[in-house]
Write a protein that holds these residues in place. Structure first.
Motif, short mmCIF file in Angstrom:
data_model
loop_
_atom_site.label_atom_id
_atom_site.label_comp_id
_atom_site.label_asym_id
_atom_site.label_seq_id
_atom_site.Cartn_x
_atom_site.Cartn_y
_atom_site.Cartn_z
N PHE A 39 0.82 -1.20 0.00
CA PHE A 39 0.00 0.00 0.00
C PHE A 39 0.86 1.26 0.00
N LEU A 40 1.99 1.21 0.70
CA LEU A 40 2.89 2.36 0.67
C LEU A 40 3.47 2.55 -0.74
N TRP A 41 3.75 1.45 -1.43
CA TRP A 41 4.25 1.55 -2.81
C TRP A 41 3.17 2.09 -3.74
N LEU A 42 1.90 1.70 -3.49
CA LEU A 42 0.81 2.22 -4.30
C LEU A 42 0.62 3.72 -4.07
N ALA A 43 0.74 4.15 -2.83
CA ALA A 43 0.52 5.56 -2.51
C ALA A 43 1.66 6.43 -3.02
N GLY A 44 2.83 5.84 -3.18
CA GLY A 44 3.98 6.62 -3.58
C GLY A 44 4.07 6.94 -5.01
#
Length: 44
Positions: A39-44
């Motif tokens: 999810f952090l990779w998606l948000a970034g």
């Protein structure tokens, strides 16, 4: 030749005997950390 249980049930992976509760906790933490990183990779 009989396979005797050592009292409590353990999952055998090769020569390693793993406690099922420990395995479940480890899998839960691994999955949660993987989802958090995803999810952090998606948000970034």
């Amino acid at each position: 030749m009989e396979d005797r249980n050592e009292g409590d049930k353990k999952i055998r992976i090769g020569r390693l005997a793993v406690d099922p509760v420990f395995l479940l906790v480890f899998l839960f933490f691994a999955a949660s950390s993987f989802l958090l990183a995803f999810f952090l990779w998606l948000a970034g």
